[in-house]
Scaffold this active site. Sequence first.
Site, PDB file in Angstrom:
ATOM      1  N   GLU A 231       5.899  22.057  12.667  1.00  0.00           N
ATOM      2  CA  GLU A 231       5.991  23.185  13.593  1.00  0.00           C
ATOM      3  C   GLU A 231       4.639  23.856  13.813  1.00  0.00           C
ATOM      4  OE1 GLU A 231       7.862  26.916  12.536  1.00  0.00           O
ATOM      5  OE2 GLU A 231       7.637  26.473  10.388  1.00  0.00           O
TER       6      GLU A 231
ATOM      7  N   GLY B 229      -2.731 -25.101  11.122  1.00  0.00           N
ATOM      8  CA  GLY B 229      -2.807 -25.864  12.368  1.00  0.00           C
ATOM      9  C   GLY B 229      -4.182 -25.709  13.005  1.00  0.00           C
TER      10      GLY B 229
ATOM     11  N   LYS C  45       0.835  -1.216   0.000  1.00  0.00           N
ATOM     12  CA  LYS C  45       0.000   0.000   0.000  1.00  0.00           C
ATOM     13  C   LYS C  45       0.859   1.252   0.000  1.00  0.00           C
ATOM     14  CE  LYS C  45      -0.806   1.774   3.673  1.00  0.00           C
ATOM     15  NZ  LYS C  45      -1.914   1.480   4.544  1.00  0.00           N
TER      16      LYS C  45
ATOM     17  N   HIS D 227      11.744  25.445  11.472  1.00  0.00           N
ATOM     18  CA  HIS D 227      11.154  26.239  10.406  1.00  0.00           C
ATOM     19  C   HIS D 227      11.975  26.135   9.126  1.00  0.00           C
ATOM     20  CE1 HIS D 227       8.618  29.446   8.872  1.00  0.00           C
ATOM     21  NE2 HIS D 227       9.697  30.099   8.441  1.00  0.00           N
TER      22      HIS D 227
ATOM     23  N   GLY E 106     -14.525  -4.155   5.217  1.00  0.00           N
ATOM     24  CA  GLY E 106     -14.137  -4.656   6.530  1.00  0.00           C
ATOM     25  C   GLY E 106     -13.450  -6.004   6.439  1.00  0.00           C
TER      26      GLY E 106
ATOM     27  N   GLY F 143     -10.354   1.368   1.932  1.00  0.00           N
ATOM     28  CA  GLY F 143     -11.067   1.828   0.753  1.00  0.00           C
ATOM     29  C   GLY F 143     -10.584   3.179   0.269  1.00  0.00           C
ATOM     30  N   LEU F 144     -10.412   4.124   1.185  1.00  0.00           N
ATOM     31  CA  LEU F 144      -9.984   5.463   0.794  1.00  0.00           C
ATOM     32  C   LEU F 144      -8.551   5.464   0.265  1.00  0.00           C
ATOM     33  CD1 LEU F 144     -11.532   7.790   3.524  1.00  0.00           C
ATOM     34  CD2 LEU F 144     -12.541   6.876   1.431  1.00  0.00           C
TER      35      LEU F 144
ATOM     36  N   TYR G  14     -10.373   3.099   6.010  1.00  0.00           N
ATOM     37  CA  TYR G  14      -9.071   3.573   5.543  1.00  0.00           C
ATOM     38  C   TYR G  14      -8.550   2.757   4.365  1.00  0.00           C
ATOM     39  CZ  TYR G  14      -6.640  -0.131   8.170  1.00  0.00           C
ATOM     40  OH  TYR G  14      -6.195  -1.332   8.631  1.00  0.00           O
TER      41      TYR G  14
ATOM     42  N   GLY H 101     -16.775   0.664   0.042  1.00  0.00           N
ATOM     43  CA  GLY H 101     -16.307   0.774   1.411  1.00  0.00           C
ATOM     44  C   GLY H 101     -15.487   2.026   1.592  1.00  0.00           C
ATOM     45  N   ALA H 102     -15.704   2.713   2.714  1.00  0.00           N
ATOM     46  CA  ALA H 102     -15.047   4.005   2.942  1.00  0.00           C
ATOM     47  C   ALA H 102     -14.273   4.032   4.241  1.00  0.00           C
ATOM     48  CB  ALA H 102     -16.085   5.131   2.912  1.00  0.00           C
TER      49      ALA H 102
ATOM     50  N   ASP I  10      -4.569  -9.081  14.866  1.00  0.00           N
ATOM     51  CA  ASP I  10      -5.889  -8.714  14.366  1.00  0.00           C
ATOM     52  C   ASP I  10      -6.982  -9.716  14.721  1.00  0.00           C
ATOM     53  OD1 ASP I  10      -4.497  -6.665  13.259  1.00  0.00           O
ATOM     54  OD2 ASP I  10      -4.934  -7.139  11.170  1.00  0.00           O
TER      55      ASP I  10
END
Length: 512
Positions: free
Chosen positions: A490, A150, A84, A485, A307, A220-221, A218, A215-216, A347
Amino acid sequence: MSLWKLLRICGSSRSNARSVASLGKSKYDYDLVVLGGGSAGLACAKEALDSGARVLCFDYVKPTPAGTKWGLGGTCVNVGCIPKKLMHQASLLGEAVHEAVAYGWNVNDQNIKPDWKKLVNSVQSHIKSVNWVTRVDLRDKKVEYVNSMGAFVDPHTIEYCVKGGPKQRVSSEYVVVAVGGRPRYPPILGATEFGITSDDIFSYDKEPGRTLVVGAGYVGLESACFLKGLGYDTTVMVRSIVLRGFDRQMSELLEAMMSERGVKFLHTTIPSLVERQGDGRLLVKYRNTTTEKEDSDTFDTVLWAIGRKGLIEDLNLPAAGVQTKNDKIVVDATEATNVPHIFAVGDIIYGRPELSPVAILSGRLLARRLFAGSKQLMDYADVATTVFTPLEYSCVGMSEEMAIQMHGQDNIEVFHGYYKPTEFFIPQKSVRHCYLKAVAEITGDQRILGLHYIGPVAGEVIQGFAAALKSGLTVKTLLNTVGIHPTTAEEFTRLSITKRSGRDPKPSSCCS
């Protein structure tokens, strides 16, 4: 008494660990069996072996309905974070070519287009190199690895079969389940026959063409954005809202940024059918759940991003007595299931962040507690994350809504501001959605509860602030920090306007 509990009493040196471990071979074949060779499983297995445990790791990837399969390393390496980010980078480079002209480079930026097959081959070559390094690392560390699924026979026994051979069994004092998850498909005709998922797109052997992303979240976007950035017409179908679970204001800004860049959205819409037409394209029928109007359109690719589900169906968990909830495994603060010697990380566990760094750290900490006498638990609070869209969105801590819900509207102060990245000036890139905010307590030194940022390299910006937030960062400290800067990071040190004040948060210049 457990051998490893005895070890903690006697001392936790690795030499003692190995000598004590050897005494247990008559009762169990292994000290630890890990089911799953992804981020969590491998981290746990290698950490346990470093403490002297005898470890066996199982890993097997079922091909997707489109026939995609991959090697050792799990979702992150093969079909997640790594490919990705590479596709995201390819998309950003497409923008950079056009910006280079404004910066004086003699580049012909007309009719520039990517070579999809070359990009896919480059991404896959890198992934395969990582697969190889992972296997070599396991071999060098002497972690036994079996390319097989397994499944439990009883709480201490795992059954498996290698390449159609006879069934075999091994026993272990501890078992860690780290099988992760896979993308869901909607229960409609044509979904699995004609649609693909993030498991397929990074090795897709044909150009995606006109793509519908359903799907929307993360995934999908991010997919929609890198596809659009690579030149493909892209539409996102949204069932309810974009980025559910994230800060609403930031999510809506991100959607607006995507729309400005040409990504189309179908709101409050769900698919009902996918059919292949005579010309090979896909007819998608769908319904708007607000108006109840039915419609259809044709696409070259349909990518499901609705999902993920936990891979518990092949584990035979009832044989071990392990409790589950919504296709995930229920664990306590120590990652233990209801069966004391069976644990789960990554997960596959219920109600925890589904992120690779979370999986890796929790796997390591679990192994240290089991085999090295550690008491440290995984802290799942205030985990930073990033959505890799063209302007990235990164955050850590509470959303504004969550802070208000937990502390009350009158007890929260939100410091916010728009900003102008210096590098955007010459190519005249849009700065309309470059925005950040700090959600803080209103009293005292104003402890910061959440930080949110949309802009370039958001992940790099928020990573350091995440450590500060976990260490008790306050608005007083933040505003007393001298910024570097000119950087976008910053801007957090320049936040002085609150939403409560009603003042305009747009900057007048870059240096004041």
